[in-house]
Design an enzyme around this catalytic site. Structure first.
Site, PDB file in Angstrom:
ATOM      1  N   LYS A 177      64.526  78.342  34.669  1.00  0.00           N
ATOM      2  CA  LYS A 177      63.629  78.645  35.797  1.00  0.00           C
ATOM      3  C   LYS A 177      64.436  79.521  36.725  1.00  0.00           C
ATOM      4  O   LYS A 177      65.473  79.100  37.236  1.00  0.00           O
ATOM      5  CB  LYS A 177      63.249  77.310  36.450  1.00  0.00           C
ATOM      6  CG  LYS A 177      62.714  77.331  37.840  1.00  0.00           C
ATOM      7  CD  LYS A 177      62.205  75.924  38.128  1.00  0.00           C
ATOM      8  CE  LYS A 177      61.974  75.542  39.567  1.00  0.00           C
ATOM      9  NZ  LYS A 177      61.367  76.484  40.442  1.00  0.00           N
TER      10      LYS A 177
HETATM   11  P1  FBP Z   1      59.174  76.610  45.127  1.00  0.00           P
HETATM   12  O1  FBP Z   1      58.173  77.132  44.144  1.00  0.00           O
HETATM   13  O2  FBP Z   1      58.527  75.947  46.284  1.00  0.00           O
HETATM   14  O3  FBP Z   1      60.172  77.670  45.511  1.00  0.00           O
HETATM   15  O4  FBP Z   1      59.980  75.448  44.397  1.00  0.00           O
HETATM   16  C1  FBP Z   1      60.907  75.708  43.392  1.00  0.00           C
HETATM   17  C2  FBP Z   1      62.180  74.959  43.655  1.00  0.00           C
HETATM   18  O5  FBP Z   1      63.122  75.180  42.643  1.00  0.00           O
HETATM   19  C3  FBP Z   1      62.003  73.456  43.839  1.00  0.00           C
HETATM   20  O6  FBP Z   1      61.998  72.772  42.624  1.00  0.00           O
HETATM   21  C4  FBP Z   1      63.134  73.106  44.725  1.00  0.00           C
HETATM   22  O7  FBP Z   1      62.871  72.022  45.541  1.00  0.00           O
HETATM   23  C5  FBP Z   1      63.309  74.324  45.558  1.00  0.00           C
HETATM   24  O8  FBP Z   1      62.744  75.406  44.877  1.00  0.00           O
HETATM   25  C6  FBP Z   1      64.756  74.614  45.854  1.00  0.00           C
HETATM   26  O9  FBP Z   1      64.818  75.812  46.547  1.00  0.00           O
HETATM   27  P2  FBP Z   1      66.138  76.332  47.245  1.00  0.00           P
HETATM   28  O10 FBP Z   1      67.307  75.644  46.587  1.00  0.00           O
HETATM   29  O11 FBP Z   1      66.118  77.812  47.005  1.00  0.00           O
HETATM   30  O12 FBP Z   1      65.990  75.983  48.670  1.00  0.00           O
END
Ligand code: FBP
Length: 260
Positions: A177
């Site tokens: 991802k």
């Molecule tokens: P979003 O689609 O809201 O960006 O979520 C994806 C994700 O990977 C979540 O699983 C996780 O909580 C978050 O983003 C972490 O984002 P970051 O580490 O960039 O703050």
């Protein structure tokens, strides 16, 4: 690498994973705009939508809510996570074993990898254990491939996103991802660097329907395999509307206008 085309977390080889680990990663602030999104039960209801191939949550949420949804929702248990209340070297500690995720009914497991951190070695070792245990349970492994740390000056650069995704392939992830790299061409580079491993796009902060669908469409046209998205789904008053649209773009090959 597992062939995950028969796994419940894919539909015709593609995935639309709803990520809902933000309560740990960002805190309740992510639920302020749409207060009902603080309730995991609401998001489990949302994840019953046909377009959703899995819901990614931490083990506490899985324990508390999944038993009511096991017939309707595929579960991805996130095995590590971190709050944003500290400020040192990026590290996301493991808080759940593959074995316990399997007991909870997981269809897949997830692990965040901060390649580039001074603590990368510890995370590689934790991921090794996760990946090898997951193989014993025949569970697909999704790597949240998030390069982070002092050497990573800009985590939006195509080269660094490609490298992070490639690390997923090298370490045995079934899906990486990754953050959206900014264009179809850039996402193509990421996909090309990733071999047969599936690449899905991370959602990011909330955008308009058109802007978000456009990023998703770029990813799909680049040979990506879908998305794993949180805020762009649960921060909407009517998440079903965006899921209907995403279903068109991810699974039915629709363009942005048609999807809208
Ligand atoms: P979003 O689609 O809201 O960006 O979520 C994806 C994700 O990977 C979540 O699983 C996780 O909580 C978050 O983003 C972490 O984002 P970051 O580490 O960039 O703050």
């Amino acid at each position: 690498m597992l062939n995950i085309n028969d796994s419940p977390i894919t539909r015709n080889g593609k995935s639309l994973i709803v990520a809902y680990d933000h309560g740990l990663e960002h805190g309740p602030v992510d639920f302020e705009d749409v207060p009902k999104s603080a309730d995991p039960g609401h998001v489990f209801e949302v994840a019953r939508h046909d377009a959703v191939t899995a819901l990614a949550v931490q083990k506490g949420v899985a324990e508390g809510y999944y038993p009511e949804y096991e017939d309707d929702v595929n579960l991805l248990v996130k095995l590590n996570g971190t709050s944003n209340l500290w400020q040192t070297e990026p590290y996301s500690p493991k808080n759940c074993t593959v074995e316990y995720a399997a007991e909870l009914g997981a269809d897949a497991v997830g692990y965040t990898m901060y390649a580039g951190s001074n603590r990368e070695g510890e995370m590689f070792e934790e991921f090794r254990e996760v990946q090898e245990e997951a193989r014993k349970h025949d569970l697909p492994v999704v790597m949240w491939a998030y390069p982070r740390g002092q050497p990573v000056k800009n985590d939006k650069k195509t080269g660094i996103i490609s490298y992070a995704s490639r690390i997923g392939l090298e370490l045995g992830a079934d899906v990486a991802k990754v953050k959206y790299a900014g264009s179809r061409e850039a996402m193509e580079e990421v996909v090309d660097a990733s071999g047969r491993m599936k690449v899905v796009m991370s959602g990011g902060s909330k955008k308009s329907d058109r802007a978000f669908l456009s990023d998703v469409h770029d990813t799909m046209s680049a040979g990506g395999h879908g998305l794993a998205v949180g805020r762009n789904v649960f921060q909407r008053d009517e998440p079903t509307n965006i899921l209907d649209k995403l279903e068109g773009v991810v699974f039915e090959g629709k363009g942005v206008d048609e999807g809208l």
